[in-house]
Design a protein around this motif. Structure first.
Motif, PDB file in Angstrom:
ATOM      1  N   ASP A  47     -10.111  -2.840  -0.065  1.00  0.00           N
ATOM      2  CA  ASP A  47      -9.813  -2.608  -1.489  1.00  0.00           C
ATOM      3  C   ASP A  47      -8.314  -2.505  -1.717  1.00  0.00           C
ATOM      4  O   ASP A  47      -7.781  -2.989  -2.715  1.00  0.00           O
ATOM      5  CB  ASP A  47     -10.462  -1.301  -1.970  1.00  0.00           C
ATOM      6  N   ALA A  74     -13.823  -0.670   4.320  1.00  0.00           N
ATOM      7  CA  ALA A  74     -14.018  -1.060   2.917  1.00  0.00           C
ATOM      8  C   ALA A  74     -12.839  -0.590   2.073  1.00  0.00           C
ATOM      9  O   ALA A  74     -12.338  -1.317   1.204  1.00  0.00           O
ATOM     10  CB  ALA A  74     -15.322  -0.458   2.396  1.00  0.00           C
ATOM     11  N   ASN A  75     -12.346   0.602   2.378  1.00  0.00           N
ATOM     12  CA  ASN A  75     -11.211   1.158   1.654  1.00  0.00           C
ATOM     13  C   ASN A  75      -9.952   0.299   1.859  1.00  0.00           C
ATOM     14  O   ASN A  75      -9.229  -0.029   0.918  1.00  0.00           O
ATOM     15  CB  ASN A  75     -10.999   2.597   2.164  1.00  0.00           C
ATOM     16  N   PRO A 124      -6.523  -6.697  -1.206  1.00  0.00           N
ATOM     17  CA  PRO A 124      -7.520  -7.729  -1.551  1.00  0.00           C
ATOM     18  C   PRO A 124      -7.310  -9.038  -0.783  1.00  0.00           C
ATOM     19  O   PRO A 124      -8.277  -9.753  -0.504  1.00  0.00           O
ATOM     20  CB  PRO A 124      -7.298  -7.950  -3.049  1.00  0.00           C
ATOM     21  N   LYS A 134      -9.386  -8.940   2.157  1.00  0.00           N
ATOM     22  CA  LYS A 134     -10.819  -9.089   1.855  1.00  0.00           C
ATOM     23  C   LYS A 134     -11.164 -10.582   1.805  1.00  0.00           C
ATOM     24  O   LYS A 134     -12.153 -11.022   2.381  1.00  0.00           O
ATOM     25  CB  LYS A 134     -11.120  -8.421   0.515  1.00  0.00           C
TER      26      LYS A 134
END
Ligand code: ATP
Length: 232
Positions: free
Chosen positions: A118, A114-115, A121, A124
């Motif tokens: 972030d 998740a880090n 992006p 992601k």
């Protein structure tokens, strides 16, 4: 944090690095620059346990020069090789999971991923895509991200700008600058301007030896560096 003393590196019988010594303190970015074939990658590979070498490599006071590469992740050292080397048939997420294989990182895997998402992006947005379908710059972000999911305290980054569009190079260097707040970084880079701009210290490698060393600022102002590497 890292202390390399009198490093001599070999490919078989051929020696390509001579008497290289350098220190990396916690929280620093240390850039290793030089021309093609000077030996920069080999120095990084030696620290990562991937070459035959002599001399001493100490990490947090412990001699690691004789350890195999797979032990490095457990100690907190991540090596991101030149040329990205992501797994093209795996998705972005699957590639990131591969990075957190070591015992230390496994328990914090989802948090680390998740880090990374972030920090990048773009990754992601493309989390479920095959890595082979990403652009060169995105693959580089993925390679760095995969290194980060091993929860390193020392990141060895080899030529992150290689073959990448200039605008993405800027993005990647901005990220390296961010990472520096938490992770110590040794950077091998031909993009000398960028590499010195973010470096606390730098080493110029010529013909397998350290030719010049100094702070990033000192090297930026050095006449030889300006002429030979910055085109000024
Ligand atoms: P580049 O930016 O082109 O990667 P570099 O400064 O990182 O350059 P190295 O890749 O460390 O240079 O190469 C140093 C020397 O070692 C070169 O002469 C190269 O030809 C040689 N070399 C590199 N890899 C190998 C190998 N696997 N086997 C034999 N010689 C090698």
């Amino acid at each position: 944090m890292l202390k390399v003393s009198n490093l001599e590196s070999f490919y078989g019988a051929v020696q390509v690095v001579w008497d290289v010594s350098f220190d990396v303190n916690q929280g620093e970015v240390v850039s290793i620059i030089g021309a093609n074939g000077a030996g920069k990658t080999t120095i990084l590979k030696s620290v990562a346990g991937l070459t035959d070498h002599k001399g001493s490599i100490r990490f947090n006071g412990r001699e690691i020069g004789n350890l195999p590469a797979h032990k490095m992740a457990e100690l907190g050292i991540a090596y991101v090789p030149e040329g990205r080397k992501v797994f093209p048939q795996m998705t972005v997420l699957e590639n990131l999971r591969m990075g957190s294989f070591n015992k230390r990182a496994r328990t914090e895997r989802e948090e680390s991923i998740a880090n990374v998402l972030d920090i990048f992006p773009r990754l992601k947005e493309r989390a479920q895509q095959y890595a082979g379908n990403l652009s060169g710059g995105e693959q580089q972000m993925l390679a760095i991200g995969r290194g980060l999911t091993s929860r390193p305290s020392l990141l060895l980054l080899d030529e992150p700008s290689l073959g990448i569009a200039p605008i993405i190079v800027d993005e990647i260097f901005a990220t390296i600058q961010q990472l520096k707040k938490e992770i110590t970084i040794v950077l091998v880079e031909q993009h000398v301007h960028h590499a010195l701009a973010i470096a606390d210290k730098g080493y110029v490698i010529e013909h397998g030896k350290i030719a010049i060393s100094g702070t990033g600022k000192e090297l930026q102002a050095n006449e030889h560096v300006k002429k030979a590497y910055l085109g000024i």
